[in-house]
Every structure is written in structure tokens, then in C-alpha cells.
Design a protein around this motif. Structure first.
Motif, PDB file in Angstrom:
ATOM      1  N   ILE A 289      20.216  38.982  43.260  1.00 38.20           N
ATOM      2  CA  ILE A 289      21.149  38.193  42.443  1.00 38.20           C
ATOM      3  C   ILE A 289      20.447  36.957  41.884  1.00 38.20           C
ATOM      4  O   ILE A 289      20.635  36.584  40.732  1.00 38.20           O
ATOM      5  N   GLN A 290      19.584  36.355  42.716  1.00 37.55           N
ATOM      6  CA  GLN A 290      18.912  35.130  42.269  1.00 37.55           C
ATOM      7  C   GLN A 290      18.013  35.404  41.069  1.00 37.55           C
ATOM      8  O   GLN A 290      18.088  34.724  40.049  1.00 37.55           O
ATOM      9  N   GLN A 291      17.180  36.469  41.183  1.00 42.35           N
ATOM     10  CA  GLN A 291      16.223  36.756  40.092  1.00 42.35           C
ATOM     11  C   GLN A 291      16.927  37.223  38.827  1.00 42.35           C
ATOM     12  O   GLN A 291      16.584  36.807  37.727  1.00 42.35           O
ATOM     13  N   ASP A 292      17.905  38.130  38.996  1.00 44.33           N
ATOM     14  CA  ASP A 292      18.473  38.791  37.807  1.00 44.33           C
ATOM     15  C   ASP A 292      19.636  38.027  37.190  1.00 44.33           C
ATOM     16  O   ASP A 292      19.802  38.019  35.978  1.00 44.33           O
ATOM     17  N   VAL A 293      20.481  37.404  38.034  1.00 44.02           N
ATOM     18  CA  VAL A 293      21.708  36.800  37.504  1.00 44.02           C
ATOM     19  C   VAL A 293      21.573  35.283  37.358  1.00 44.02           C
ATOM     20  O   VAL A 293      21.779  34.727  36.275  1.00 44.02           O
ATOM     21  N   LEU A 294      21.183  34.604  38.444  1.00 42.83           N
ATOM     22  CA  LEU A 294      21.146  33.137  38.383  1.00 42.83           C
ATOM     23  C   LEU A 294      20.035  32.636  37.473  1.00 42.83           C
ATOM     24  O   LEU A 294      20.161  31.597  36.837  1.00 42.83           O
ATOM     25  N   LYS A 295      18.918  33.396  37.406  1.00 42.14           N
ATOM     26  CA  LYS A 295      17.811  32.952  36.539  1.00 42.14           C
ATOM     27  C   LYS A 295      17.845  33.632  35.170  1.00 42.14           C
ATOM     28  O   LYS A 295      16.856  33.640  34.451  1.00 42.14           O
ATOM     29  N   HIS A 296      18.986  34.245  34.822  1.00 41.46           N
ATOM     30  CA  HIS A 296      19.096  34.921  33.514  1.00 41.46           C
ATOM     31  C   HIS A 296      19.009  33.884  32.399  1.00 41.46           C
ATOM     32  O   HIS A 296      19.565  32.784  32.521  1.00 41.46           O
ATOM     33  N   PRO A 297      18.298  34.217  31.289  1.00 40.63           N
ATOM     34  CA  PRO A 297      18.115  33.222  30.213  1.00 40.63           C
ATOM     35  C   PRO A 297      19.433  32.686  29.640  1.00 40.63           C
ATOM     36  O   PRO A 297      19.475  31.598  29.079  1.00 40.63           O
ATOM     37  N   SER A 298      20.532  33.430  29.772  1.00 46.41           N
ATOM     38  CA  SER A 298      21.798  32.969  29.181  1.00 46.41           C
ATOM     39  C   SER A 298      22.400  31.806  29.980  1.00 46.41           C
ATOM     40  O   SER A 298      23.277  31.108  29.479  1.00 46.41           O
ATOM     41  N   ASN A 299      21.932  31.617  31.249  1.00 47.93           N
ATOM     42  CA  ASN A 299      22.490  30.577  32.128  1.00 47.93           C
ATOM     43  C   ASN A 299      24.007  30.646  32.213  1.00 47.93           C
ATOM     44  O   ASN A 299      24.696  29.626  32.209  1.00 47.93           O
ATOM     45  N   ALA A 300      24.543  31.856  32.254  1.00 45.32           N
ATOM     46  CA  ALA A 300      25.998  32.022  32.248  1.00 45.32           C
ATOM     47  C   ALA A 300      26.594  31.869  33.643  1.00 45.32           C
ATOM     48  O   ALA A 300      27.799  31.737  33.782  1.00 45.32           O
ATOM     49  N   PHE A 301      25.757  31.925  34.680  1.00 44.26           N
ATOM     50  CA  PHE A 301      26.299  31.923  36.042  1.00 44.26           C
ATOM     51  C   PHE A 301      25.643  30.823  36.873  1.00 44.26           C
ATOM     52  O   PHE A 301      24.473  30.499  36.672  1.00 44.26           O
ATOM     53  N   SER A 302      26.401  30.277  37.798  1.00 43.58           N
ATOM     54  CA  SER A 302      25.848  29.295  38.732  1.00 43.58           C
ATOM     55  C   SER A 302      26.242  29.699  40.147  1.00 43.58           C
ATOM     56  O   SER A 302      27.033  30.616  40.350  1.00 43.58           O
ATOM     57  N   THR A 303      25.708  28.963  41.132  1.00 45.40           N
ATOM     58  CA  THR A 303      26.012  29.307  42.527  1.00 45.40           C
ATOM     59  C   THR A 303      27.452  28.967  42.876  1.00 45.40           C
ATOM     60  O   THR A 303      27.961  29.378  43.915  1.00 45.40           O
ATOM     61  N   GLU A 304      28.127  28.194  42.010  1.00 52.11           N
ATOM     62  CA  GLU A 304      29.525  27.831  42.287  1.00 52.11           C
ATOM     63  C   GLU A 304      30.481  28.975  41.954  1.00 52.11           C
ATOM     64  O   GLU A 304      31.603  29.009  42.448  1.00 52.11           O
ATOM     65  N   ASP A 305      30.049  29.892  41.066  1.00 53.60           N
ATOM     66  CA  ASP A 305      30.965  30.952  40.618  1.00 53.60           C
ATOM     67  C   ASP A 305      31.133  32.018  41.688  1.00 53.60           C
ATOM     68  O   ASP A 305      30.219  32.283  42.469  1.00 53.60           O
ATOM     69  N   VAL A 306      32.307  32.651  41.672  1.00 57.07           N
ATOM     70  CA  VAL A 306      32.466  33.892  42.441  1.00 57.07           C
ATOM     71  C   VAL A 306      31.963  35.010  41.529  1.00 57.07           C
ATOM     72  O   VAL A 306      32.523  35.242  40.451  1.00 57.07           O
ATOM     73  N   LEU A 307      30.874  35.659  41.925  1.00 58.60           N
ATOM     74  CA  LEU A 307      30.279  36.692  41.073  1.00 58.60           C
ATOM     75  C   LEU A 307      31.017  38.011  41.284  1.00 58.60           C
ATOM     76  O   LEU A 307      31.086  38.516  42.409  1.00 58.60           O
ATOM     77  N   VAL A 308      31.583  38.547  40.214  1.00 60.76           N
ATOM     78  CA  VAL A 308      32.224  39.863  40.298  1.00 60.76           C
ATOM     79  C   VAL A 308      31.153  40.903  39.987  1.00 60.76           C
ATOM     80  O   VAL A 308      30.664  41.001  38.854  1.00 60.76           O
ATOM     81  N   VAL A 309      30.752  41.662  41.012  1.00 62.10           N
ATOM     82  CA  VAL A 309      29.680  42.645  40.842  1.00 62.10           C
ATOM     83  C   VAL A 309      30.307  44.030  40.742  1.00 62.10           C
ATOM     84  O   VAL A 309      31.038  44.454  41.641  1.00 62.10           O
ATOM     85  N   TYR A 310      30.059  44.711  39.628  1.00 64.52           N
ATOM     86  CA  TYR A 310      30.597  46.066  39.429  1.00 64.52           C
ATOM     87  C   TYR A 310      29.661  47.081  40.085  1.00 64.52           C
ATOM     88  O   TYR A 310      28.451  47.050  39.862  1.00 64.52           O
ATOM     89  N   CYS A 311      30.236  47.960  40.896  1.00 62.46           N
ATOM     90  CA  CYS A 311      29.430  48.961  41.604  1.00 62.46           C
ATOM     91  C   CYS A 311      29.760  50.323  41.031  1.00 62.46           C
ATOM     92  O   CYS A 311      30.933  50.674  40.874  1.00 62.46           O
TER      93      CYS A 311
END
Length: 516
Positions: A101-123
Motif C-alpha cells: 500500500i505504501q509503495q503503490d497507493v501512498l506514494k502514487h504521483p496523484s497524491n490522492a491518498f494519505s494515512t488518515e484516509d480509510v482505504l477502500v481496497v477492492y478485491c
């Protein structure tokens, strides 16, 4: 003699220089993750707090531990939905978690997510088997004396049929990668080859307007030519095995604007579907949903798609939303209908009845959670997604579920992945676009070809996509990063056809050779 241990490593000596300071340990934040099912968005497990550098394999084990009822662990793929910026229509709409999650989502160039968000992960559960990616050309088979126009592997994956401009079709043995038979008899180019889903017969359609049936074991024709079309045959489709296991019928569409249904037992034309006012480009024989008895989908240059009842040829729907010729169709059940009773275990059915029940079980498993869907692609640069048999009470919907826009030029081919979750379309604008198979939402654009993309093929586990292009290459795409995984060069001219069988990619083109 006991194994000798290697000598201990020498410690690095710093001669009077300060030894470098050890790298500081960066604290890893925790994130709250809510796992939801990709099918219906229902939560698979309560929200959990995990370290952000938790690897993808760990997430998979966690979801299996928390949610599945089965004993065996199920492989999952994970992604987070991303709202693309308004100004960039080609931006991807999802972030696939391939490392952590850290590499792919939190460090994504769009900066759309932070550690404060509840991440909804689709499986989304994946196939339990994995197809190895093709990396090299293992054999180049010459034999055709003119361009290869079509290629199709048999349902078990043991044989390959190719049709060519030299008026012959050829059979190749895929186990040994050698030529097996030459099917001579057409008086014009062989434009399409289609296997019956039990691998007992092969049908070919030619520029001479004739349809021929062949026995793949001997390479001999079965009976006479099926004559009736006044112009060339554009496509062929067999009746699904779960509807008719003993003598499936064959549908052929032609440039003369008609579709003929042939009985494979008597080799007579049972009935003809007229109604299109221009060339019929594609015919597909679908199951028609959970309780369906078979339907025929036809796409034509009169800008319409028509849907017919396969038992008697009654017209069910006319879909007139395209503004130009409709050139390609795909069903989300295509792979299951094409391979019939044979799945990845390749168990051979003992009788026609067993084959029918096996094919029916595979078909029902697919349409139990999604109805039979159709995508039509046209020269008006757009595609439409249709769901015509969604409700079982016969409620008829003729409005498209979605209009898939984004290609800059004509659509050349569209294909659903075997599990029906993805659809990919190829265009003359050198791009391949990937869409969600159930909703028609845009996922990503695959760029890399420098010529028109003619054909696409999915691997049986729906994890790989290969495209064939005018630029003489095939490209295998990585669907986690939406970049090229491997470039497969080798053809010396345009590649017209490609097919994916087990872990082999088979292609043919203008340079008259088949490559595997």
C-alpha cells in the motif's frame, strides 16, 4: 566427504576514516483498510489496521483468513479506485496494488491518498492457475504461400488451425510445434476458421462464399461444400455444447447480408436470417443467459446489431445505436462457449451427456453472477455494452448499459477476458483500451504500438493480454502496471491474427509464417 563451508566474510576496515553512519530507520505509518468485493461492493471483512508496507501477499493471506469459506486459499488482485483529473481523459481510473500500500497507493504521483484516509481496497478473486508469460519465439513454421488471415486453437489446446490467402487452411500440432494437415478445397482466400467446442469438427469459410467442414484427425473434408452464400463468408460460429452436444449447428455470416444456419448432421441449410440491408460482419452464437435456449447475435454494415432466437430464427431485438458500420462483437461467455467442456484441468468427457453437463456447469458458473453481456465495436470510434438478458422474467432492455468512448479511430477488435471481468478493445489509433467488463467503466490505455492494432487475445487466467499490430510486433501487456511486459518481435510484416493457448502465443500475418 562433508560439504565445506565458505570462509567467513572479511569485515570492511576503515583505515582512519569515519565509518559511514547507519541509514536512519524510517517509521512506517499504519493505515485502516476496508476490503470490499469488486462484484457488488459488499465488505469482505471488518476494517483492519495494517502497516502501510504490508506486502501484497500478506494482504492476500489476510483476506483469505478473514473472509473465505473455502479451505483452499484463493488468489486475489487488489486495487483502489482513483478519480482521474477532469482535464486528462486518458488517466487510469484505478491503482493496482502490486507491491504494498505504501509503495503503490501512498506514494502514487496523484497524491490522492494519505494515512488518515480509510482505504477502500477492492478485491477480485483470480483464476487458481497461472499462465506463464511468453518471452521468446520457440518456433517459426512456414508452409502457407500467402498471408495468414486467421488463426484459432482447438478447445483442448492441442491443435491450431490457420487460414490463408493461398486458398488453404492448415492444421498444426501444438505439442510438437509441427505441421499436421493441409486442408485444400476452397477456391478463394480462407477468411475464417472455427472449431466445434468438442474438437470433432473444424469449419472454414472462404472468399468463394463456401463453408467447409473438416475432420481434424485425418484432415479430410466431411461431406460436400455447404453452398448458398452469394458473396464471401465473413465469420462462423458453432452452437454451444451445453445446448446441443451431439450435432451442434453452425452459423455463417456473409457479405451478401444474410446469415445461414447449417445442420452439421445433414449438411443442409436449416434457415436463413435476412433482415440486414448490408454485409453481416460478425455472427456469435450465445447461450442467452441462465435459462436461455440459444441466441444469435449479428453485427452488420447497416449500422445495427440484431439478436435472433436460434430455434427458428425469430428476431428478438434490433440495436441501432451505432453511427457507422459495426465490425466486431464480443460476449463475456465467449471463452466458456468456445472451450465447451474443457477447462484448465483438461479432463476428457466420456460421453456427449457428460460433456453437456460439464459445459452447462461452466456456463452457469459464469452467468450466475453476471448476465450474458455483449460489446459491439464500430467504425464510429465507439463501443456499446449491452445486457439483454439481465432479468429472468423476460423484461426486455434494448438500451445500452454503457457507451465506451475514447478511441480516436475505428475499432478493429474487442475481446472479453475469460472470467468476464475485463474487456479490451483495439483500434486503428495504435492504442489498446481496457474496460471493466460488467460496467463498461474505462480502466486504462495501453500504448506502445506504432501501427494500427488488429487483434487481441487473453490468456486463460485473464491476467495477460497480447495484441497484434500492423507494426509487425506482438506485445504482451502487464495488467498491473498497464505497461508492456514483453515485446515479441520477429514477424517481418503486419501481424493479422493472434491467439493465446495455454502458455503459448500463436501469431500469423502478411509474412506467411506462423510463430509460437
Amino acid at each position: 566427504m562433508a560439504a565445506l563451508l565458505p570462509p567467513p566474510k572479511r569485515q570492511k576496515v576503515y583505515h582512519g576514516i569515519e565509518p559511514p553512519a547507519p541509514a536512519p530507520v524510517v517509521p512506517v505509518p499504519n493505515v485502516v483498510v476496508q476490503f470490499v468485493s469488486e462484484d457488488d461492493g459488499s465488505p469482505l471483512a471488518p476494517a483492519v489496521n495494517v502497516p502501510a508496507d504490508f506486502a501484497r501477499e500478506g494482504l492476500e493471506a489476510l483476506v483469505n483468513k478473514l473472509s473465505t469459506k473455502d479451505e483452499d486459499p484463493v488468489p486475489f488482485s487488489f486495487h483502489v479506485a482513483l478519480t482521474p483529473p477532469e482535464k486528462d481523459a486518458n488517466a487510469s481510473t484505478r491503482i493496482v496494488i502490486s507491491n504494498s500500500i505504501q509503495q503503490d497507493v501512498l506514494k502514487h504521483p496523484s497524491n490522492a491518498f494519505s494515512t488518515e484516509d480509510v482505504l477502500v481496497v477492492y478485491c477480485s478473486p483470480q483464476a487458481v492457475f497461472k499462465v506463464r508469460p511468453a518471452t521468446r519465439c520457440s518456433s517459426t513454421l512456414s508452409g502457407h504461400s500467402s498471408a495468414i488471415l486467421c488463426a484459432s486453437f482447438s478447445p483442448t489446446g492441442r491443435l491450431l488451425a490457420t487460414g490463408s490467402g493461398d486458398n488453404n487452411a492448415r492444421l498444426w500440432d501444438l505439442d510438437t510445434e509441427t505441421p499436421s494437415h493441409v486442408l485444400a478445397g476452397h477456391r478463394g482466400w480462407v477468411l475464417c476458421v472455427e472449431w466445434e467446442a468438442m474438437e470433432r469438427k473444424l469449419a472454414t469459410g472462404g472468399h468463394d462464399g463456401h463453408v467447409r467442414l473438416w475432420d481434424p484427425k485425418t484432415g479430410k473434408p466431411i461431406g460436400d461444400t455447404l453452398k448458398g452464400h452469394s458473396k464471401w463468408v465473413t465469420s462462423l460460429s458453432w452452437e454451444p455444447i451445453h445446448l446441443n452436444p451431439t450435432h451442434p449447428r453452425l452459423a455463417s455470416s456473409s457479405k451478401d447480408g444474410t446469415v445461414r444456419i447449417w445442420s452439421s448432421a445433414t449438411r443442409r441449410c436449416e434457415y436463413t436470417l435476412g433482415g440486414h440491408t448490408a454485409s453481416v460482419n460478425v455472427v456469435k452464437w450465445g447461450g442467452g443467459g441462465a435459462k436461455g435456449r440459444g441466441v444469435l447475435y449479428t453485427a452488420s454494415s447497416d449500422r445495427s446489431v440484431r439478436v435472433w432466437d436460434a430455434n427458428g430464427g425469430r428476431l428478438l431485438y434490433t440495436l441501432k445505436d451505432h453511427a457507422h458500420w459495426v465490425t466486431t462483437l464480443a460476449l463475456n461467455t465467449d471463452f466458456v462457449l468456445r472451450t465447451g467442456p474443457y477447462d484448465h484441468i483438461a479432463k476428457k468427457p466420456a460421453s456427449d451427456e457428460e460433456a453437456q453437463s460439464m459445459a452447462q456447469a461452466r456456463y452457469d458458473a459464469l452467468v450466475s453472477h453476471t448476465p450474458e453481456l455483449l460489446i459491439s465495436g464500430s467504425d464510429d470510434h465507439t463501443l456499446f455494452l449491452w445486457s439483454l438478458f439481465a432479468s429472468l422474467d423476460g423484461d426486455r432492455k434494448t438500451k445500452p448499459v454503457a457507451r465506451l468512448t475514447g478511441h480516436q479511430r475505428q475499432i478493429s477488435h474487442v475481446a472479453f477476458s475469460p472470467d468476464g471481468k475485463w474487456a479490451a478493445s483495439a483500434g486503428w489509433d495504435n492504442a489498446v483500451r481496457v474496460w471493466e467488463g460488467r460496467t463498461g467503466k474505462f480502466v486504462a490505455t495501453l500504448r506502445g504500438h506504432v501501427g494500427a492494432v488488429y487483434r487481441l487475445a487473453w490468456s486463460a487466467d485473464s491476467r495477460q493480454l497480447v495484441s497484434a499490430s500492423k507494426d509487425s510486433t506482438l506485445k504482451l501487456w502487464n495488467l498491473k502496471t498497464y505497461k508492456i511486459r514483453t515485446d515479441l518481435p520477429g514477424h517481418t510484416d503486419e501481424v493479422y491474427c493472434v491467439d493465446f493457448v495455454a502458455d503459448k502465443v500463436v501469431s500469423g500475418g502478411k509474412d506467411r509464417t506462423v510463430k509460437m
